[in-house]
Write an enzyme that holds these catalytic residues in place. Structure first.
Site, PDB file in Angstrom:
ATOM      1  CG  HIS A 195      -2.159  -0.951   0.812  1.00 22.07           C
ATOM      2  ND1 HIS A 195      -2.172  -2.262   1.165  1.00 22.07           N
ATOM      3  CD2 HIS A 195      -3.280  -0.735   0.077  1.00 22.07           C
ATOM      4  CE1 HIS A 195      -3.270  -2.822   0.693  1.00 22.07           C
ATOM      5  NE2 HIS A 195      -3.969  -1.917   0.035  1.00 22.07           N
ATOM      6  NE  ARG A 302      -6.462   0.843  -2.294  1.00 23.66           N
ATOM      7  CZ  ARG A 302      -6.053   0.953  -3.562  1.00 23.66           C
ATOM      8  NH1 ARG A 302      -5.901   2.138  -4.104  1.00 23.66           N
ATOM      9  NH2 ARG A 302      -5.783  -0.123  -4.280  1.00 23.66           N
ATOM     10  NE  ARG A 338     -11.137  -0.982  -0.283  1.00 25.45           N
ATOM     11  CZ  ARG A 338      -9.932  -1.342  -0.692  1.00 25.45           C
ATOM     12  NH1 ARG A 338      -9.813  -2.200  -1.704  1.00 25.45           N
ATOM     13  NH2 ARG A 338      -8.856  -0.855  -0.140  1.00 25.45           N
ATOM     14  CD  GLU A 437     -10.094  -7.358  -2.255  1.00 20.98           C
ATOM     15  OE1 GLU A 437      -9.052  -6.839  -2.669  1.00 20.98           O
ATOM     16  OE2 GLU A 437     -10.814  -6.824  -1.407  1.00 20.98           O
ATOM     17  CG  ASP A 461      -5.662  -8.053  -1.762  1.00 22.02           C
ATOM     18  OD1 ASP A 461      -4.558  -8.349  -1.275  1.00 22.02           O
ATOM     19  OD2 ASP A 461      -6.288  -7.026  -1.445  1.00 22.02           O
ATOM     20  NE  ARG A 471      -1.406  -5.704  -2.096  1.00 22.05           N
ATOM     21  CZ  ARG A 471      -2.586  -5.098  -2.129  1.00 22.05           C
ATOM     22  NH1 ARG A 471      -3.698  -5.812  -1.979  1.00 22.05           N
ATOM     23  NH2 ARG A 471      -2.686  -3.821  -2.351  1.00 22.05           N
TER      24      ARG A 471
HETATM   25  C1  PEP Z   1      -6.952  -4.957  -4.919  1.00 23.01           C
HETATM   26  O1  PEP Z   1      -6.735  -5.825  -4.069  1.00 23.01           O
HETATM   27  O2  PEP Z   1      -6.748  -5.137  -6.143  1.00 23.01           O
HETATM   28  C2  PEP Z   1      -7.460  -3.635  -4.527  1.00 23.01           C
HETATM   29  C3  PEP Z   1      -7.801  -2.746  -5.429  1.00 23.01           C
HETATM   30  O3  PEP Z   1      -7.529  -3.349  -3.204  1.00 23.01           O
HETATM   31  P1  PEP Z   1      -6.283  -2.960  -2.282  1.00 23.01           P
HETATM   32  O4  PEP Z   1      -5.106  -2.723  -3.178  1.00 23.01           O
HETATM   33  O5  PEP Z   1      -6.671  -1.755  -1.510  1.00 23.01           O
HETATM   34  O6  PEP Z   1      -6.116  -4.175  -1.427  1.00 23.01           O
HETATM   35 MG    MG Z   2      -7.498  -5.607  -2.103  1.00 23.03          MG
END
Ligand code: PEP
Ligand code: MG
Length: 576
Positions: A195, A302, A338, A437, A461, A471
């Protein structure tokens, strides 16, 4: 010969500047005993450090501009209060006196005593205070070591020609640094999908992550070139390289300028097929940019960034104000809020176990919201109220299957009933969508789509969980393959199912904004892309060069491929 530090590209662009090497988030605490005649001066040294820490924090609080989120302010105030608390300030003094130990050691013992007391409490709120104690202790320890606290909030100077080199940066630390005009980040840990990387992209600051040993290799003040496109940094480049990179930097600015002409252009393929471009957003600034660059709306906002850097979650009123402000910014366009997706690399002490062994597989996203329904309903009420001011969609993260979606919808109804009973205005029937996801949710696509008003595929995800690749873990980054056929089959199945059932489907993972995957996603039938606003114009340009119809003809071969390399070959042969 310049030294090359290689890592992974996390946020594009070239940053050139002098290194600021940040201390690790951890504190090293020396331990030694004192002669009796040193005790008095050691106590003075400790008290002086507390005063310095307090002065530092007060300066931070005074320097905060009006645009800084109120939670940052509250977070600082909490810490200031702690710096006046006897449990933290007087116990170390007692330890120094009674045990003739040095101030750092005394501080450490006081911290351990407090932690032990917190452990006994079991109460989520008090347990969450652990992190605050820890951060305040670090600040005092930094003052004892005579070095500035790690967060560079305290300095007055702009950071224009500065490259931050750090072991790790929390998502919450980035905006404050970026606001001061930083040149680039070089981070030792994490991956492009963590993130912090997403945030660096959204802030438009070049960033390379996963650069092991960066803090050992780079000295304070050394000149660095950070290539956020190719994922490396050059230490002490020679004049010729520097000139070349400055030219490239210049060229990139020129290209960005050129792309601006596409701001008002429609998103369309060369054969005239319309595509809807939505934007992902983390902060209000993103909304304006998204609309200026022609996004049809926000496909993913987000909200968790509102919850970070504080020990208590924001209340309903505060959230309502924040969301309502965002809705008003949208000028009639849809805003997809979200619900909280805390957990994994976005930690927040809300009662989760801080030592959760597998946070990515733990209490994250909707699971946390379902476990703490009061916390969830507070957010839901705020969203339903904000929806009165415009066009709002609600999006549920990390759904594992239909039960999660059904339970979440039930809580949405409960939140609405609470508002009704309280006589507060709110929007009935806000569309509720779900992130797809978790592989189970993708496999259960028909059931998910039936329950939800729309779906959005979170490939960041979905790839992580399908391929069992963290990730954010650099060591396994090469196995994080967006083109893996297993991933593509899941994406394709979700798109097909939603389209067959007449429900909107978008894709909001980082793949959507990466033009290397545009042709592929068109081939899989995707028509709604949600990406960070800085990538919108490039996507429009990429779309304008592609023919949708022939791409659709590749779908079967793509889905039948055995490996990511085979998929790449299919696309290459098709000339895309
Ligand atoms: C994802 O998982 O692709 C997503 C958009 O959510 P985040 O990156 O906030 O987990
Ligand atoms: Mg995600």
């Amino acid at each position: 010969m310049a030294l090359i530090l290689s890592g992974q590209a996390a946020s594009r662009g070239i940053g050139i500047g002098r290194a600021r090497v940040l201390e690790s988030g951890g504190v090293e605490i020396p331990e030694y005993t004192l002669d009796p005649d040193q005790i008095g001066s050691e106590i003075d040294r400790f008290r002086a450090a507390v005063v310095a820490a307090r002065a530092e924090l007060t300066m931070v609080a005074d320097r905060l501009g009006p645009q800084v989120a109120s939670e940052v302010r509250e977070f600082i105030e909490t810490h200031l209060l702690m710096l006046e608390d006897d449990a933290l300030i007087e116990s170390p003094v007692e330890f120094i006196r009674a045990r003739a130990c040095n101030a750092e050691w005394a501080l450490k013992q006081a911290r351990e005593q407090l932690f032990a007391a917190f452990e006994q409490m079991q109460d989520a709120y008090f347990r969450s205070r652990r992190d605050d104690v820890d951060q305040v202790v670090k600040r005092i320890a930094a003052a004892l070591a005579n070095r500035p606290a790690r967060a560079l909030f305290v300095e007055e100077d702009a950071l224009d020609d500065t490259v931050i080199v750090a072991d790790d940066l929390e998502p919450a630390e980035l905006p404050a640094l970026a606001e001061r005009g930083l040149a680039a980040f070089v981070i030792e840990t994490g991956g492009p999908l963590s993130h912090s990387s997403i945030l660096a992209r959204s802030l438009g600051v070049p960033c390379v992550v996963g650069v092991r040993g960066a803090r050992q290799m780079v000295h304070e003040g050394q000149l660095l070139i950070v290539d956020g496109e190719r994922g490396f940094a050059l230490i002490d480049p020679d004049g010729e390289r520097l000139t070349r990179y400055r030219e490239r930097q210049h060229e990139q600015k020129r290209r960005a300028q050129q792309l601006l002409r596409l701001a008002g252009a429609a998103a369309r393929t060369a054969d005239g097929e319309s595509v809807r471009i939505w934007a992902n957003a983390e902060q209000l600034k993103d909304l304006d940019l998204a609309l200026r660059h022609g996004a049809v709306g926000i496909g993913l906002f987000r909200t968790e960034f509102l919850y970070l850097h504080r020990s208590e979650p924001p209340g309903e009123e505060e959230q309502y104000q924040a969301y309502a402000e965002a809705v008003r910014h949208m000028d009639g366009h849809t805003l997809t809020l979200r619900t909280l997706d805390i957990g994994a690399d976005k930690q927040l002490a809300l009662g989760q176990d801080p030592d959760e062994p597998n946070p990515a597989l733990g209490l994250r996203g909707i699971r946390l919201s379902l476990k703490f329904p009061d916390l969830f309903r507070t957010q839901l009420r705020a969203i339903l109220r904000a929806a009165v001011h415009g066009q709002v969609n609600m999006l549920l993260p990390m759904l594992g299957g239909p039960e999660d979606a059904l339970r979440a919808r039930e809580l949405v109804r409960e939140a609405a009933a609470e508002l009704r009973a309280a006589g507060l205005p709110f929007q009935e029937n806000v569309p509720v969508g779900g992130m797809i996801e978790v592989p189970a949710a993708a496999i259960a696509a028909p059931h998910m789509v039936e329950i939800l008003d729309f779906v959005s595929i979170g490939t960041n995800d979905l790839i992580q969980y399908t391929l069992a690749i963290d990730r954010g873990n650099q060591a396994v980054a090469r196995w994080y393959q967006p083109l893996h056929p297993a991933v593509l089959r899941l994406i394709s199945a979700v798109i097909d199912t939603a389209q067959a059932m007449g429900k909107p489907v978008s894709l909001c993972g980082e793949m959507a904004g990466d033009t290397r995957y545009t042709a592929l996603l068109l081939a899989l039938g995707l028509s709604d892309f949600s990406l960070h606003p800085r990538a919108i114009l490039e996507l429009k340009e990429a779309l304008s060069r592609l023919q949708r119809k022939p791409l659709l003809g590749l779908k079967r071969r793509i889905l039948e491929a055995a490996t990511a390399a085979d998929v790449a070959e299919v696309l290459k042969q098709a000339g895309v």
